[in-house]
Design a protein around this motif. Structure first.
Motif, mmCIF file in Angstrom:
data_model
loop_
_atom_site.group_PDB
_atom_site.id
_atom_site.type_symbol
_atom_site.label_atom_id
_atom_site.label_comp_id
_atom_site.label_asym_id
_atom_site.label_seq_id
_atom_site.Cartn_x
_atom_site.Cartn_y
_atom_site.Cartn_z
ATOM 1 N N UNK A 39 51.001 36.179 51.659
ATOM 2 C CA UNK A 39 50.026 37.254 51.859
ATOM 3 C C UNK A 39 49.611 37.865 50.523
ATOM 4 N N UNK A 40 50.606 38.216 49.694
ATOM 5 C CA UNK A 40 50.282 38.863 48.431
ATOM 6 C C UNK A 40 49.412 37.970 47.551
ATOM 7 N N UNK A 41 49.736 36.684 47.485
ATOM 8 C CA UNK A 41 48.949 35.770 46.653
ATOM 9 C C UNK A 41 47.515 35.658 47.163
ATOM 10 N N UNK A 42 47.356 35.485 48.458
ATOM 11 C CA UNK A 42 46.024 35.320 49.027
ATOM 12 C C UNK A 42 45.204 36.603 48.911
ATOM 13 N N UNK A 43 45.867 37.741 49.120
ATOM 14 C CA UNK A 43 45.122 39.005 49.044
ATOM 15 C C UNK A 43 44.728 39.312 47.600
ATOM 16 N N UNK A 44 45.625 39.067 46.659
ATOM 17 C CA UNK A 44 45.292 39.273 45.248
ATOM 18 C C UNK A 44 44.119 38.383 44.840
ATOM 19 N N UNK A 45 44.149 37.114 45.254
ATOM 20 C CA UNK A 45 43.061 36.191 44.909
ATOM 21 C C UNK A 45 41.737 36.671 45.488
ATOM 22 N N UNK A 46 41.776 37.172 46.728
ATOM 23 C CA UNK A 46 40.543 37.654 47.353
ATOM 24 C C UNK A 46 39.992 38.859 46.596
ATOM 25 N N UNK A 47 40.851 39.815 46.271
ATOM 26 C CA UNK A 47 40.397 41.013 45.568
ATOM 27 C C UNK A 47 39.809 40.642 44.214
ATOM 28 N N UNK A 48 40.472 39.751 43.489
ATOM 29 C CA UNK A 48 39.967 39.348 42.173
ATOM 30 C C UNK A 48 38.610 38.663 42.274
ATOM 31 N N UNK A 49 38.457 37.812 43.292
ATOM 32 C CA UNK A 49 37.177 37.125 43.479
ATOM 33 C C UNK A 49 36.076 38.116 43.849
ATOM 34 N N UNK A 50 36.382 39.034 44.742
ATOM 35 C CA UNK A 50 35.391 40.034 45.146
ATOM 36 C C UNK A 50 35.026 40.947 43.987
ATOM 37 N N UNK A 51 36.031 41.338 43.204
ATOM 38 C CA UNK A 51 35.761 42.220 42.070
ATOM 39 C C UNK A 51 34.910 41.511 41.007
ATOM 40 N N UNK A 52 35.175 40.235 40.805
ATOM 41 C CA UNK A 52 34.383 39.469 39.843
ATOM 42 C C UNK A 52 32.919 39.398 40.292
ATOM 43 N N UNK A 53 32.698 39.117 41.577
ATOM 44 C CA UNK A 53 31.330 39.034 42.096
ATOM 45 C C UNK A 53 30.629 40.395 42.076
ATOM 46 N N UNK A 54 31.424 41.464 42.121
ATOM 47 C CA UNK A 54 30.871 42.813 42.231
ATOM 48 C C UNK A 54 30.468 43.398 40.878
ATOM 49 N N UNK A 55 30.848 42.757 39.789
ATOM 50 C CA UNK A 55 30.656 43.333 38.457
ATOM 51 C C UNK A 55 29.232 43.799 38.165
ATOM 52 N N UNK A 56 28.184 43.086 38.591
ATOM 53 C CA UNK A 56 26.834 43.582 38.288
ATOM 54 C C UNK A 56 26.530 44.949 38.904
ATOM 55 N N UNK A 57 27.301 45.353 39.940
ATOM 56 C CA UNK A 57 27.008 46.601 40.643
ATOM 57 C C UNK A 57 27.983 47.719 40.277
ATOM 58 N N UNK A 58 29.092 47.359 39.617
ATOM 59 C CA UNK A 58 30.114 48.359 39.295
ATOM 60 C C UNK A 58 29.638 49.274 38.179
ATOM 61 N N UNK A 59 30.247 50.463 38.099
ATOM 62 C CA UNK A 59 29.946 51.376 37.003
ATOM 63 C C UNK A 59 30.311 50.727 35.667
ATOM 64 N N UNK A 60 29.448 50.820 34.661
ATOM 65 C CA UNK A 60 29.699 50.123 33.387
ATOM 66 C C UNK A 60 31.064 50.416 32.793
ATOM 67 N N UNK A 61 31.530 51.637 32.891
ATOM 68 C CA UNK A 61 32.811 51.987 32.287
ATOM 69 C C UNK A 61 33.982 51.346 33.000
ATOM 70 N N UNK A 62 33.752 50.806 34.219
ATOM 71 C CA UNK A 62 34.834 50.240 35.008
ATOM 72 C C UNK A 62 34.822 48.722 35.036
ATOM 73 N N UNK A 63 33.926 48.092 34.331
ATOM 74 C CA UNK A 63 33.878 46.634 34.312
ATOM 75 C C UNK A 63 34.785 46.034 33.255
ATOM 76 N N UNK A 64 35.376 46.890 32.419
ATOM 77 C CA UNK A 64 36.253 46.395 31.353
ATOM 78 C C UNK A 64 37.601 45.973 31.915
#
Length: 377
Positions: free
Chosen positions: A352-377
């Protein structure tokens, strides 16, 4: 990245709380929100003894024992959480939490245990069991459910990514919200179990005594079969079922975790008559090497391999369960307990932890164009 985890209510440690426990292990720095928090000091280890940010329902009269009675206020309460300082919001949802309000530059991932059951699939069953199919009080309840359904569908648009705890729930999410959902099965503590102990001559069921769990069906079936059955669990139906049970059925009531593990490791087979979203106890029994005899709908179809790790019976009736047990008696599952255990390990906490971490990382990567600039680092 600042993270908020939003859970429905904290009053016990059950299936949805196990999910929160594992998410907190991934993100121990996250802040935790819940409509109410009534955990005792010795029950807080799974949330790392965190301080929980609660809603106004926490302080309403009688909330400690009857917070569910404030259901009509919960949509308003969940919308009062101020999450503006967070970049990632993870909601653990089975009723209200996906309705938190977020901005376009915040990523909201919702792990759905089920869309709100009593407003959708189980409405008529709930009304009948509560004696609310007629009368003014019943009409008021239906009006509340109508309002909840409208709010539930509208708030699906507040979620960026849905995660379902089974294919069964993914289908419900699509039916209810017309949204896709990635399936990540909930965490099961399979390491607690051994699978090398000798099997004894008794069947086992472990369940809360509530109507949809269908413990009554198991009792009726074993009354007819006359085979030894051990029943672990408690609830309002217990005294009624004890009165109709024959001497071959033993009721143990609530048992500590160590006792449940012991019985699962020794039972001949595990009986599971409910239609569940996933069914954690069903996987636990297989982790202990026990074959499962389960109703062939819901999550059981994803966790039991017919003929290999157990049997699925087709109808939620006494006759169908009796037939399945007799089939098992005549031709027991030949799969070694170690192989049944290996099957259960795909539902482990580590998976569960591995799959959930992978999902969050993938979603966060795809979300970068919409995230606040200070939080994309």
């Amino acid at each position: 990245m600042r993270i908020a985890i939003v859970h429905e209510w904290l009053a016990t440690y059950a299936g949805s709380e196990r999910v929160v426990e594992q998410i907190l292990q991934l993100y121990p720095e996250a802040d935790l929100y819940s409509l109410v928090d009534f955990l005792e000091p010795d029950e807080r280890a799974f949330i790392q003894h965190k301080s929980v940010i609660t809603s106004f329902i926490q302080k309403l009269p009688g909330a400690r024992k009857h917070f569910r009675q404030y259901l009509p206020l919960m949509p308003i309460a969940i919308e009062q959480f101020d999450l503006t300082d967070y970049d990632l919001i993870i909601s653990s949802h089975h009723a209200m939490t996906k309705g938190v309000i977020t901005r376009a530059d915040q990523l909201h991932i919702s792990y759905v245990h089920t869309p709100i059951r009593y407003a959708w699939d189980l409405q008529w069953q709930y009304l009948e069991q509560a004696g609310l199919k007629r009368g003014l009080k019943g009409l008021l309840t239906r009006l509340i459910f109508h309002y909840l359904r409208l709010w539930d569908v509208a708030t699906a648009n507040r979620v960026d990514a849905f995660v379902a705890n089974s294919q069964f729930i993914a289908r419900r999410i699509h039916k209810t919200y017309r949204r896709p959902a990635q399936v990540i099965y909930p965490p099961v503590a399979v390491d607690r179990f051994r699978c090398d102990r000798p099997r004894a001559d008794f069947y086992l069921t472990v369940s809360r005594f509530v109507p949809y769990k269908r413990v009554d069906l198991t009792i009726a079936a074993f009354n007819e079969l006359g085979l030894p059955l051990v029943v672990i669990g408690d609830g309002d139906q217990r005294s009624q079922l004890e009165k109709i049970a024959r001497p071959n059925i033993q009721f143990l009531g609530y048992q500590a975790d160590a006792a449940v593990v012991d019985y699962m490791e020794r039972c001949k087979a595990f009986i599971f008559p409910a239609e569940e979203d996933f069914g954690i106890t069903l996987v636990e029994a297989q982790a202990a090497g026990a074959p499962a005899i389960a109703y062939g709908r819901g999550g059981a179809t994803e966790t039991v391999i017919p003929g290999k790790t157990g049997l699925l019976f087709s109808d939620q009736t006494v006759e169908s369960l009796v037939q399945a047990v007799r089939q098992f008696e005549q031709a027991p599952i030949a799969t070694p307990a170690t192989v049944i255990r290996q099957h259960a390990e795909q539902f482990s906490e580590q998976q569960f932890r591995q799959q959930f971490r992978d999902l969050v990382e993938a979603q966060w990567s795809d979300f970068q164009p919409f995230a606040r600039p200070s939080m994309t680092r």
